[in-house]
Each structure stands twice: as C-alpha cells, then as structure tokens.
Design an enzyme around this catalytic site. Structure first.
Site, mmCIF file in Angstrom:
data_model
loop_
_atom_site.group_PDB
_atom_site.id
_atom_site.type_symbol
_atom_site.label_atom_id
_atom_site.label_comp_id
_atom_site.label_asym_id
_atom_site.label_seq_id
_atom_site.Cartn_x
_atom_site.Cartn_y
_atom_site.Cartn_z
ATOM 1 C CB SER A 8 26.370 119.000 -51.990
ATOM 2 O OG SER A 8 27.284 120.076 -52.101
ATOM 3 C CG HIS A 31 29.272 116.021 -50.609
ATOM 4 N ND1 HIS A 31 30.128 114.952 -50.799
ATOM 5 C CD2 HIS A 31 29.599 116.936 -51.554
ATOM 6 C CE1 HIS A 31 30.925 115.214 -51.829
ATOM 7 N NE2 HIS A 31 30.635 116.419 -52.297
ATOM 8 C CG ASP A 33 31.166 120.068 -52.611
ATOM 9 O OD1 ASP A 33 31.762 119.021 -52.931
ATOM 10 O OD2 ASP A 33 29.935 120.223 -52.775
ATOM 11 C CG MET A 35 35.214 123.928 -54.228
ATOM 12 S SD MET A 35 34.107 124.614 -55.481
ATOM 13 C CE MET A 35 32.754 123.426 -55.404
ATOM 14 C CG HIS A 64 34.333 116.440 -53.168
ATOM 15 N ND1 HIS A 64 33.432 116.780 -54.150
ATOM 16 C CD2 HIS A 64 35.478 116.095 -53.824
ATOM 17 C CE1 HIS A 64 33.997 116.662 -55.344
ATOM 18 N NE2 HIS A 64 35.240 116.252 -55.178
ATOM 19 C CG MET A 66 36.549 119.447 -55.705
ATOM 20 S SD MET A 66 34.897 120.066 -56.039
ATOM 21 C CE MET A 66 34.269 120.083 -54.362
ATOM 22 C CG MET A 135 34.180 114.430 -59.666
ATOM 23 S SD MET A 135 33.184 115.081 -58.308
ATOM 24 C CE MET A 135 32.380 116.509 -59.051
ATOM 25 N N GLY A 140 33.542 121.955 -59.354
ATOM 26 C CA GLY A 140 33.670 123.406 -59.213
ATOM 27 C C GLY A 140 32.373 124.120 -58.887
ATOM 28 C CG PHE A 141 30.842 126.336 -60.615
ATOM 29 C CD1 PHE A 141 30.790 127.523 -59.898
ATOM 30 C CD2 PHE A 141 31.930 126.096 -61.448
ATOM 31 C CE1 PHE A 141 31.801 128.468 -60.013
ATOM 32 C CE2 PHE A 141 32.953 127.035 -61.570
ATOM 33 C CZ PHE A 141 32.889 128.227 -60.841
ATOM 34 N N GLY A 142 27.836 123.839 -58.363
ATOM 35 C CA GLY A 142 26.584 123.096 -58.286
ATOM 36 C C GLY A 142 25.705 123.445 -59.480
ATOM 37 N N GLY A 143 24.611 122.706 -59.615
ATOM 38 C CA GLY A 143 23.604 123.035 -60.613
ATOM 39 C C GLY A 143 23.966 122.707 -62.048
ATOM 40 C CG ASP A 171 29.661 115.505 -56.006
ATOM 41 O OD1 ASP A 171 28.630 116.184 -56.134
ATOM 42 O OD2 ASP A 171 30.698 115.925 -55.440
ATOM 43 N N GLY A 173 24.805 116.860 -60.599
ATOM 44 C CA GLY A 173 23.632 116.683 -61.450
ATOM 45 C C GLY A 173 22.727 115.531 -61.047
ATOM 46 C CB SER A 194 20.483 122.167 -57.215
ATOM 47 O OG SER A 194 21.747 121.970 -57.767
HETATM 48 C C1 DX5 Z 1 30.625 120.128 -57.564
HETATM 49 C C2 DX5 Z 1 30.469 119.595 -56.162
HETATM 50 C C3 DX5 Z 1 29.152 118.989 -55.890
HETATM 51 C C4 DX5 Z 1 27.983 119.934 -56.029
HETATM 52 C C5 DX5 Z 1 26.860 119.161 -56.606
HETATM 53 O O1 DX5 Z 1 31.959 120.396 -57.799
HETATM 54 O O2 DX5 Z 1 31.442 118.613 -55.892
HETATM 55 O O3 DX5 Z 1 29.144 118.369 -54.614
HETATM 56 O O4 DX5 Z 1 27.538 120.495 -54.828
HETATM 57 O O5 DX5 Z 1 25.801 120.031 -56.853
HETATM 58 P P1 DX5 Z 1 24.538 119.581 -57.693
HETATM 59 O O6 DX5 Z 1 23.894 118.446 -56.973
HETATM 60 O O7 DX5 Z 1 23.688 120.820 -57.698
HETATM 61 O O8 DX5 Z 1 25.018 119.197 -59.058
HETATM 62 ZN ZN ZN Z 2 31.245 117.388 -54.068
#
Ligand code: DX5
Ligand code: ZN
Length: 217
Positions: A8, A31, A33, A35, A64, A66, A135, A140-143, A171, A173, A194
């Site tokens: 991603s 991938h 994202d 948003m 993807h 969102m 999901m 909304g957020f990575g990490g 997708d 964690g 991440s």
């Molecule tokens: C979250 C995104 C993911 C995100 C995953 O809303 O859809 O694609 O980048 O990030 P990690 O792998 O860090 O959880």
């Molecule tokens: Zn995603």
C-alpha cells in the site's frame, strides 16, 4: 497460486511516488488508497494522481476507494485503466450495478467490507465480483493493529467461493506475525503498508510471501 502481496503506497513517501514504485518491483499489484475525508476521516488523492501512478507503474494498480458515492466516482478510476477497482459496500447505493459497470469498462470489480459489516448478504452475490476485501482494521489510516475477530468472514467466503475466480483480500495490520492467520482463514491477497515500506521493501515482500505460504488454508 502463491500469495499475492500488494504493497500500500499509503505508507510510501507521497512526494516521491516514482522512486517508491521503484522499490516495490516484486509486488503483485500496487495498492492505492483513495480517501475523501467523508467516508473516512483522512484525505489522500484522487483521479489526477492515480492517472500519473497508472502511467508510471509497470505493476497493475489495485485501487481501494474509501469514498462516498462510489456509484458516481468509481467508473472514472476504471476508465483510467486500473486493473482492479474496489469500493465499499457501506457506501454503494447499488453494488451489483456498479460492479457490472466496472467490469464492462474492463477492470476487475471489488467490494470491501468494514470490520463491522456482515458478509452473509454478499455470499449469494459473489459471481458479480472479482474480489472481496475484508478489512482487518477500520479504514482510514495505516499502522493500526490487525483485528483477528473478522477471520470468520474469510472462512465463509472461502467456503462459498467454489470455482469462481474471486480473490479474497485482507487489508490492515498485515505483518509477518499476522499474515499466516489471514492465510489460514482463507485470504489469498494481502495488502501491506507499513510492514513493506519500513526497511527493505523487496526483502519484506519476499518474507511476507513466504510466511503466507507456510500457513495454507
Ligand atoms: C487503511 C488502508 C490500508 C493501509 C494499510 O485504511 O486501506 O491499505 O495502507 O496499512 P498497514 O499495512 O500499515 O496497516
Ligand atoms: Zn487499502
């Protein structure tokens, strides 16, 4: 079929996408994202950036969305030539018509389910889709941390899939510690932000692929 690993670019350097794409040449898909700050409380980029990514990336794009109102916006991403376009079930007015439209344009059509969205209503609609994105974090957020309690959705999808060419994507964690759990439950396509972009991305991709292979369904 070996596990697909889709890095991603949410975890990449947004000012250097061309260089970042060069670091993930062993990825299966990239991938992306999108948003809109409405469907999720975060804002990334839209069609103009995706159009440039599509031109620069030798690897097919896995979009993807969102965003609110995918019925209106998603076809535009397919028209840019994206290999796969996934929209959220919670946001779509008419998921089946939208998926048909995406396929007509020439993309694979995906439907995404937030952690709290049940899978059962979609099981009889699976022939309409090319991918279901389960999901494993709130979008909304990575990490964020992997939510293991959604694994029964993958088990149900795997059982209902039959001979369909339907990819089961997770997708959020996904790390060396969690990818095996999702693979065992039935996922075959893994998004990782991440855990790919920290350190050496190609080594991370190889390690994730190997860890998934160690935990067959
Ligand atoms: C979250 C995104 C993911 C995100 C995953 O809303 O859809 O694609 O980048 O990030 P990690 O792998 O860090 O959880
Ligand atoms: Zn995603």
């Amino acid at each position: 079929m070996p596990a697909r690993i889709n890095p991603s670019i949410l975890a990449a350097d947004f000012a250097n996408f061309e260089r970042e794409l060069g670091r993930i040449q062993t990825a299966d898909l990239v991938h992306v994202d999108v948003m809109d700050n409405h469907f999720v409380p975060n804002l990334t980029f839209g069609p103009a950036t995706v159009e440039r990514l599509q031109a620069l990336s030798g690897i097919p794009l896995d979009i993807h969305l969102m965003i609110d109102d995918p019925d209106h916006w998603a076809p535009g991403y397919a028209e840019l030539g994206a290999f796969s376009v996934t929209f959220h079930a919670e946001a779509a007015r008419d998921a089946v018509s939208l998926a048909r439209r995406l396929r007509e344009i020439g993309s694979r059509a995906g439907i995404a389910l937030k952690p709290g969205t049940a899978v059962e209503p979609f099981l009889e609609l699976l022939p309409e889709f090319d991918q279901v994105l389960v999901m494993t974090v709130e979008p909304g957020f990575g990490g964020q941390s992997f939510i293991e309690s959604v694994m029964p959705k993958l088990v149900a999808l795997r059982a209902a899939r039959g001979d369909l060419d339907l990819w089961l994507q997770v997708d959020g964690g996904i790390t060396l510690d969690t990818i095996g759990i999702a693979a065992e439950a039935g996922a075959d396509t893994f998004v990782a932000g991440s855990s790919v972009f920290s350190g050496d991305p190609e080594a991370n991709i190889a390690a994730l692929r190997a860890a998934a292979a160690d935990h067959p369904h």
